[in-house]
Design a protein around this motif. Structure first.
Motif, PDB file in Angstrom:
ATOM      1  N   LEU A   1      48.466 -14.519 -15.940  1.00  0.00           N
ATOM      2  CA  LEU A   1      48.184 -15.126 -17.238  1.00  0.00           C
ATOM      3  C   LEU A   1      49.243 -14.701 -18.257  1.00  0.00           C
ATOM      4  O   LEU A   1      49.765 -15.509 -19.017  1.00  0.00           O
ATOM      5  CB  LEU A   1      46.796 -14.682 -17.714  1.00  0.00           C
ATOM      6  CG  LEU A   1      46.274 -15.368 -18.979  1.00  0.00           C
ATOM      7  CD1 LEU A   1      45.871 -16.798 -18.680  1.00  0.00           C
ATOM      8  CD2 LEU A   1      45.104 -14.608 -19.577  1.00  0.00           C
ATOM      9  N   ARG A   2      49.569 -13.410 -18.231  1.00  0.00           N
ATOM     10  CA  ARG A   2      50.551 -12.906 -19.193  1.00  0.00           C
ATOM     11  C   ARG A   2      51.938 -13.466 -18.911  1.00  0.00           C
ATOM     12  O   ARG A   2      52.685 -13.814 -19.821  1.00  0.00           O
ATOM     13  CB  ARG A   2      50.578 -11.376 -19.143  1.00  0.00           C
ATOM     14  CG  ARG A   2      49.295 -10.795 -19.673  1.00  0.00           C
ATOM     15  CD  ARG A   2      49.291  -9.302 -19.635  1.00  0.00           C
ATOM     16  NE  ARG A   2      48.116  -8.822 -20.367  1.00  0.00           N
ATOM     17  CZ  ARG A   2      47.933  -7.554 -20.705  1.00  0.00           C
ATOM     18  NH1 ARG A   2      48.833  -6.647 -20.396  1.00  0.00           N
ATOM     19  NH2 ARG A   2      46.857  -7.205 -21.354  1.00  0.00           N
TER      20      ARG A   2
ATOM     21  N   ARG B   1      52.689 -16.323 -17.521  1.00  0.00           N
ATOM     22  CA  ARG B   1      52.753 -17.724 -17.949  1.00  0.00           C
ATOM     23  C   ARG B   1      52.841 -17.821 -19.470  1.00  0.00           C
ATOM     24  O   ARG B   1      53.545 -18.684 -20.006  1.00  0.00           O
ATOM     25  CB  ARG B   1      51.527 -18.477 -17.446  1.00  0.00           C
ATOM     26  CG  ARG B   1      51.595 -18.770 -15.948  1.00  0.00           C
ATOM     27  CD  ARG B   1      50.418 -19.589 -15.504  1.00  0.00           C
ATOM     28  NE  ARG B   1      49.206 -18.806 -15.377  1.00  0.00           N
ATOM     29  CZ  ARG B   1      47.998 -19.218 -15.751  1.00  0.00           C
ATOM     30  NH1 ARG B   1      47.839 -20.420 -16.266  1.00  0.00           N
ATOM     31  NH2 ARG B   1      46.952 -18.454 -15.593  1.00  0.00           N
ATOM     32  N   ALA B   2      52.137 -16.937 -20.156  1.00  0.00           N
ATOM     33  CA  ALA B   2      52.199 -16.959 -21.622  1.00  0.00           C
ATOM     34  C   ALA B   2      53.623 -16.698 -22.111  1.00  0.00           C
ATOM     35  O   ALA B   2      54.089 -17.330 -23.053  1.00  0.00           O
ATOM     36  CB  ALA B   2      51.237 -15.919 -22.200  1.00  0.00           C
TER      37      ALA B   2
ATOM     38  N   GLU C   1      55.728 -19.775 -21.920  1.00  0.00           N
ATOM     39  CA  GLU C   1      55.320 -20.901 -22.760  1.00  0.00           C
ATOM     40  C   GLU C   1      55.535 -20.588 -24.242  1.00  0.00           C
ATOM     41  O   GLU C   1      56.013 -21.429 -24.994  1.00  0.00           O
ATOM     42  CB  GLU C   1      53.839 -21.216 -22.542  1.00  0.00           C
ATOM     43  CG  GLU C   1      53.536 -21.889 -21.213  1.00  0.00           C
ATOM     44  CD  GLU C   1      54.055 -23.323 -21.170  1.00  0.00           C
ATOM     45  OE1 GLU C   1      54.273 -23.913 -22.235  1.00  0.00           O
ATOM     46  OE2 GLU C   1      54.255 -23.822 -20.050  1.00  0.00           O
ATOM     47  N   HIS C   2      55.114 -19.421 -24.654  1.00  0.00           N
ATOM     48  CA  HIS C   2      55.121 -19.082 -26.071  1.00  0.00           C
ATOM     49  C   HIS C   2      55.252 -17.568 -26.195  1.00  0.00           C
ATOM     50  O   HIS C   2      54.272 -16.867 -26.435  1.00  0.00           O
ATOM     51  CB  HIS C   2      53.811 -19.578 -26.702  1.00  0.00           C
ATOM     52  CG  HIS C   2      53.844 -19.642 -28.203  1.00  0.00           C
ATOM     53  ND1 HIS C   2      54.669 -18.822 -28.956  1.00  0.00           N
ATOM     54  CD2 HIS C   2      53.166 -20.404 -29.091  1.00  0.00           C
ATOM     55  CE1 HIS C   2      54.477 -19.099 -30.229  1.00  0.00           C
ATOM     56  NE2 HIS C   2      53.568 -20.045 -30.339  1.00  0.00           N
TER      57      HIS C   2
ATOM     58  N   HIS D   1      56.322 -15.634 -28.418  1.00  0.00           N
ATOM     59  CA  HIS D   1      55.901 -15.023 -29.681  1.00  0.00           C
ATOM     60  C   HIS D   1      54.396 -14.816 -29.708  1.00  0.00           C
ATOM     61  O   HIS D   1      53.899 -13.832 -30.255  1.00  0.00           O
ATOM     62  CB  HIS D   1      56.347 -15.880 -30.861  1.00  0.00           C
ATOM     63  CG  HIS D   1      57.833 -15.887 -31.038  1.00  0.00           C
ATOM     64  ND1 HIS D   1      58.518 -14.837 -31.586  1.00  0.00           N
ATOM     65  CD2 HIS D   1      58.760 -16.803 -30.703  1.00  0.00           C
ATOM     66  CE1 HIS D   1      59.809 -15.110 -31.590  1.00  0.00           C
ATOM     67  NE2 HIS D   1      59.983 -16.296 -31.063  1.00  0.00           N
ATOM     68  N   ALA D   2      53.682 -15.760 -29.113  1.00  0.00           N
ATOM     69  CA  ALA D   2      52.230 -15.601 -29.033  1.00  0.00           C
ATOM     70  C   ALA D   2      51.908 -14.404 -28.153  1.00  0.00           C
ATOM     71  O   ALA D   2      51.057 -13.579 -28.501  1.00  0.00           O
ATOM     72  CB  ALA D   2      51.591 -16.865 -28.470  1.00  0.00           C
ATOM     73  N   ALA D   3      52.609 -14.283 -27.037  1.00  0.00           N
ATOM     74  CA  ALA D   3      52.368 -13.155 -26.138  1.00  0.00           C
ATOM     75  C   ALA D   3      52.672 -11.853 -26.859  1.00  0.00           C
ATOM     76  O   ALA D   3      51.899 -10.896 -26.799  1.00  0.00           O
ATOM     77  CB  ALA D   3      53.226 -13.306 -24.886  1.00  0.00           C
TER      78      ALA D   3
ATOM     79  N   LYS E   1      57.670 -24.145 -21.587  1.00  0.00           N
ATOM     80  CA  LYS E   1      58.276 -24.536 -22.849  1.00  0.00           C
ATOM     81  C   LYS E   1      59.409 -23.608 -23.295  1.00  0.00           C
ATOM     82  O   LYS E   1      60.385 -24.056 -23.889  1.00  0.00           O
ATOM     83  CB  LYS E   1      57.198 -24.533 -23.913  1.00  0.00           C
ATOM     84  CG  LYS E   1      57.328 -25.648 -24.910  1.00  0.00           C
ATOM     85  CD  LYS E   1      56.111 -25.594 -25.792  1.00  0.00           C
ATOM     86  CE  LYS E   1      56.093 -26.705 -26.798  1.00  0.00           C
ATOM     87  NZ  LYS E   1      54.823 -26.664 -27.531  1.00  0.00           N
TER      88      LYS E   1
ATOM     89  N   LYS F   1      49.819 -18.745 -33.164  1.00  0.00           N
ATOM     90  CA  LYS F   1      50.417 -18.150 -31.967  1.00  0.00           C
ATOM     91  C   LYS F   1      49.514 -18.481 -30.789  1.00  0.00           C
ATOM     92  O   LYS F   1      48.802 -17.630 -30.273  1.00  0.00           O
ATOM     93  CB  LYS F   1      50.526 -16.630 -32.142  1.00  0.00           C
ATOM     94  CG  LYS F   1      51.219 -16.236 -33.430  1.00  0.00           C
ATOM     95  CD  LYS F   1      52.636 -15.846 -33.173  1.00  0.00           C
ATOM     96  CE  LYS F   1      53.309 -15.376 -34.429  1.00  0.00           C
ATOM     97  NZ  LYS F   1      54.745 -15.392 -34.332  1.00  0.00           N
TER      98      LYS F   1
ATOM     99  N   PHE G   1      47.464 -23.502 -22.313  1.00  0.00           N
ATOM    100  CA  PHE G   1      46.348 -22.647 -21.900  1.00  0.00           C
ATOM    101  C   PHE G   1      45.055 -23.190 -22.501  1.00  0.00           C
ATOM    102  O   PHE G   1      45.068 -23.910 -23.488  1.00  0.00           O
ATOM    103  CB  PHE G   1      46.550 -21.214 -22.414  1.00  0.00           C
ATOM    104  CG  PHE G   1      47.480 -20.381 -21.582  1.00  0.00           C
ATOM    105  CD1 PHE G   1      48.317 -20.978 -20.646  1.00  0.00           C
ATOM    106  CD2 PHE G   1      47.520 -19.005 -21.722  1.00  0.00           C
ATOM    107  CE1 PHE G   1      49.186 -20.206 -19.883  1.00  0.00           C
ATOM    108  CE2 PHE G   1      48.385 -18.230 -20.958  1.00  0.00           C
ATOM    109  CZ  PHE G   1      49.219 -18.826 -20.039  1.00  0.00           C
TER     110      PHE G   1
ATOM    111  N   LEU H   1      43.931 -13.462 -24.015  1.00  0.00           N
ATOM    112  CA  LEU H   1      45.298 -13.023 -23.702  1.00  0.00           C
ATOM    113  C   LEU H   1      45.611 -11.687 -24.381  1.00  0.00           C
ATOM    114  O   LEU H   1      45.465 -11.535 -25.586  1.00  0.00           O
ATOM    115  CB  LEU H   1      46.304 -14.080 -24.160  1.00  0.00           C
ATOM    116  CG  LEU H   1      47.766 -13.845 -23.765  1.00  0.00           C
ATOM    117  CD1 LEU H   1      47.932 -13.908 -22.258  1.00  0.00           C
ATOM    118  CD2 LEU H   1      48.674 -14.863 -24.424  1.00  0.00           C
TER     119      LEU H   1
END
Lengths: 321, 515
Positions: free
Chosen positions: A177-178, A180-181, A184-185, A187-189, A310, B90, B95, B103
């Motif tokens: 999950l991490r 893939r995050a 994709e994004h 900054h979100a991670a 992305k 963010k 997902f 997350l």
């Protein structure tokens, strides 16, 4: 029916390197790093795997043990080589495509150089036979036994095991999950406390291991245990990228894509056995172009719909928000 | 002595060329909604980033419940119970809602995800706080309002006690804003402490208990909201009196500048046309406002008008010349200036310098180039002139990378570029979106100036106040059609709202006769 058996039996050892390397590419790109250096990593892994086989082939070790140990060594070699890409592309934020290309360019030359130095040849030639005529018990199952467990290599089974593991890791674990995050994004991670650099190192390293093993399996299953600096891995690393895109960065789809390309290649090499194709009287060399033509076609047709992770290809910069 | 849950004392944070926070003190009480008010670039976001661990302050300390703490990264902040809804969400688009919420703090056994456990907690929280979400929906499929609820749930899932909202209403529709403000009140009643960054005075008056005001990186004071007024707050924020109404004289419309006949534009999203058979004129010396709720075809209309998209049918005449099929450059040279809706996408090249952006509409003119070589000296002189005249503030003057500038100054740069070039028509699309009152006042003044200079102005706006205040004539757009023409002096916000929501319309004949 015999032709079907023959095609499947020959297709699988070809499909497995593609599958593994494409899965490797998938892990790398899902973490956000384009790994165009797969071709080079494959050859690097294959070379060290073959070097190991060459050195132990005289001992009393059984062929399947050698194969497994060789796999380990190829995986480690691939991992170490891929660290170069991680370092350049993740730590130093270099352009990923250029760094990957550098990996590709260095290896064939190095293989040729060292082969000339130590073996006075263009590559490494081994004489160990890894071929399995029939796997006990499983090989006796009607139809399935003939398709999958006769006249094959251990690599096939290992390949499918890796596929299962890859699928589970990507979708069912925290790590997946991490990862893939981050692709994709990032900054979100980052904002939820995930170390993007670490995850990207992990992604590229997994691709290094899988590509190293894939290269070794190519030399085992396709090249009869040999490695050649001139032909390398015949573009399988790039083909694997196509397989990965065709498979839309998803493990099971990647498997089908790998089988599709392997089937075309096997078909091309088996024309003389298939009366219908043979009678067409087309020069067999054209058939050998099939997988590569299919790659171009498939990519051209699917590229519009395809959805890459992305953030892939963009070095992660904490400060840019 | 009162108990504060968070105290930020004498915080100073510098960036190259700018002191973003200069000796700022902010004290948050438990269970209150504390607004942080300031213009764009006043240092609100920087201060919050310091609290959230994204930046480290050079001077000053942070105390929580009276004890000094060090916050070096978002993980530290999270461990202390500080959560933040960022202005730009963010969220990982591919997902699910659930995956985004967990997350970073995934419930797991030996590394394997335990999603059902997480789902229960999310459903419980969403029930408790009235945050409706579908945990299995993909982020890319849900509305912006729901995405924001996901961000709030992310904080609640982590049991955060201090919630930072960074300009949360900028991206929401009026309906969604109402819902959000209610949710914030509920959260405060539950004992959460909220820091609310905004520059919208109405929202502060509505929900917050206290308000801290920053101006140009300096602390201006903290006030109890119930003892203050909008006017006082805005004076603290901007340093002078702000007029909320636009002062202008009666319009004196002259010749028709823009004439649109039976314009029809295809939609990119659905099969029907986004704009259907729209006709109207805009005259020199008047501000015509195209009002409507977002998504009723405004974007497509503007794209067709400015040449970003093709017409299906109909014609556009600018100063008597048919430009229906002209290129964007031709339209621009023909007298159309455009302040685009999305300043990042269509207004600026974000990674170019300010001076390069300022000269984008005219770098090919003889003044700025010689046989294809740009005269950088001339560009610099021109840019400095515009920066001076339009009061564009930035860290490094003409050499500033526009990405690093505040939204208000980015918008000023676009306006400077578009107004300074030769034009007869100014198309301004949501020109004040996301800007503070000072910048809004400035932009409105510029629009009226253009009108008084005898230019035609077409304003596309979603803000009712802006529509009523600035325009001389209102055209209401609903589902791709003009459903009404109103005179702002004879109508009111309620009537306008009815037209915008499609509940009321003039017959199209009337409109044509009037126009």
């Amino acid at each position: 029916m015999d032709i079907v058996y023959y095609l499947v039996q020959n297709m699988l050892p070809v499909a497995i390197p593609l599958l593994l390397v494409a899965l490797g590419g998938m892990f790398s790109e899902r973490s956000g790093v384009i790994n165009i250096g797969l071709e080079g990593i494959m050859l690097f892994g294959a070379y060290f795997g073959a070097l190991f086989v060459y050195n132990v082939q005289g001992t009393s070790m059984g062929p399947q043990t050698i194969l497994l140990l060789g796999m380990l060594i190829a995986g480690i070699a691939g991992f170490l080589y891929s660290l170069l890409l991680s370092f350049a592309a993740v730590s130093m934020k270099a352009n990923q495509v250029i760094s990957g290309t550098a990996l590709n360019m260095m290896i064939p030359a190095a293989v040729l150089l060292f082969s000339k130095m130590f073996f006075n040849s263009d590559g490494i030639t081994t004489n160990k036979n890894f071929y399995i005529r029939e796997i006990p018990i499983l090989g006796d199952i009607p139809v399935i036994g003939q398709l999958f467990f006769q006249r094959t290599y251990l690599t096939v089974i290992i390949g499918f095991v890796f596929l299962a593991i890859a699928t589970i890791v990507l979708y069912k674990t925290r790590f997946g999950l991490r990862l893939r995050a981050c692709g994709e994004h990032p900054h979100a991670a980052d904002s939820v406390g995930i170390n993007v650099y670490k995850m990207r190192y992990a992604g590229v390293s997994i691709s290094g291991v899988l590509a190293g093993i894939g290269g070794y399996f190519y030399s085992v299953g396709v090249m009869d245990g040999n490695v050649n600096g001139h032909t390398g891995v015949a573009g399988f690393g790039f083909l694997a990228l196509a397989v990965m895109i065709f498979g839309q960065w998803k493990p099971i789809r990647i498997m089908f894509a790998a089988l599709f390309f392997a089937f075309l290649r096997t078909l091309a090499y088996s024309v003389s056995l298939i009366p219908f194709l043979f009678n067409l009287g087309i020069n067999q060399t054209y058939y050998k172009m099939l997988p590569y033509l299919a790659t171009m076609l498939v990519l051209a047709l699917t590229s519009k719909k395809s959805r890459a992770p992305k953030a892939e290809g963009i070095p992660y910069d904490k400060s840019q928000r | 002595m009162e108990n504060y849950i968070v105290e930020m004392l004498n915080i100073t944070k510098e960036f190259p060329g700018i002191i973003a926070n200069d000796d700022i003190t902010l004290k948050l009480k438990k269970g209150e909604i504390h607004a942080l008010l300031g213009e764009n670039g006043a240092g609100k976001s920087t201060l919050m980033s310091v609290l959230f661990g994204l930046y480290q302050a050079e001077k000053g300390i942070i105390k929580m419940n009276g004890k000094e703490v060090k916050i070096n990264n978002p993980n530290d902040a999270n461990a202390l119970g500080i959560g933040m809804v960022h202005q730009h969400f963010k969220l990982v688009e591919v997902f699910t809602v659930l995956e985004n919420i967990i997350l970073g703090v995934e419930p797991n056994k030996m590394g394997f995800l335990q999603e059902s456990e997480a789902k229960e907690k999310v459903l419980y929280l969403s029930e408790k706080y009235g945050l409706k979400v579908n945990p299995d929906a993909l982020i890319e499929d849900i509305s912006v309002g729901m995405q924001q609820r996901v961000e709030i749930l992310k904080m609640l899932y982590r049991d955060n006690e201090i919630l930072i909202f960074d300009e949360p209403t900028a991206v929401l529709t009026p309906q969604e804003i109402k819902e959000l403000l209610k949710i914030m009140k509920d959260l405060a009643n539950e004992g959460k402490s909220i820091l609310f960054i905004t520059h919208k005075l109405n929202e502060i008056m509505e929900v917050s208990d206290r308000c801290t005001v920053l101006r140009k990186g300096k602390y201006m004071g903290t006030v109890d909201v119930k003892d203050t007024t909008k006017e006082e707050l805005s004076r603290m924020m901007v340093g002078r009196d702000i007029t909320f109404t636009v002062e202008k004289e009666e319009a004196k419309p002259k010749d028709v500048v823009l004439s649109i006949k039976n314009m029809t534009v295809a939609s990119k999203i659905h099969k029907n046309n986004a704009i259907r058979d729209v006709s109207f004129d805009v005259r020199a010396g008047e501000i015509v406002c195209l009002a409507g709720i977002d998504g009723n075809g405004q974007t497509e209309f503007v794209h067709a008008l400015t040449g970003l998209e093709k017409l299906v049918s109909g014609s556009i005449k600018l100063c008597g010349k048919d430009i229906s099929r002209s290129s964007i450059r031709q339209r621009s040279m023909g007298g159309m200036s455009h302040i685009p809706e999305d300043r990042h996408k269509h207004g600026l090249v974000l990674d170019y310098t300010l001076e390069e952006n300022l000269v984008l509409q005219r770098y090919w003119q003889k003044q700025f180039q010689n046989n294809g070589f740009i005269k950088f000296g001339e560009v610099r002189k021109y840019a400095e002139d515009l920066i001076e005249r339009f009061d564009i503030r930035s860290g490094q003057g003409p050499e500033t990378i526009t990405r690093s500038m505040s939204g208000g100054n980015q918008q000023k740069a676009i306006i400077a570029r578009e107004i300074d070039k030769e034009h007869e028509l100014l198309v301004a699309v949501q020109p004040t979106r996301g800007l503070d009152v000072g910048a809004i006042e400035y932009i409105h003044k510029q629009l009226v100036d253009r009108r008084d200079a005898g230019k035609a102005v077409l304003l596309i706006s979603l803000e009712l106040d802006e529509v009523m205040n600035v325009s001389d004539r209102i055209l209401v757009i609903y589902e791709g059609e003009i459903v009404g023409e109103l005179n702002p002096k004879e109508t009111n916000v309620q009537e306008l709202g009815l037209y915008m929501s499609g509940a009321k319309r003039n017959t199209s004949k009337e409109i044509k006769n009037e126009g």
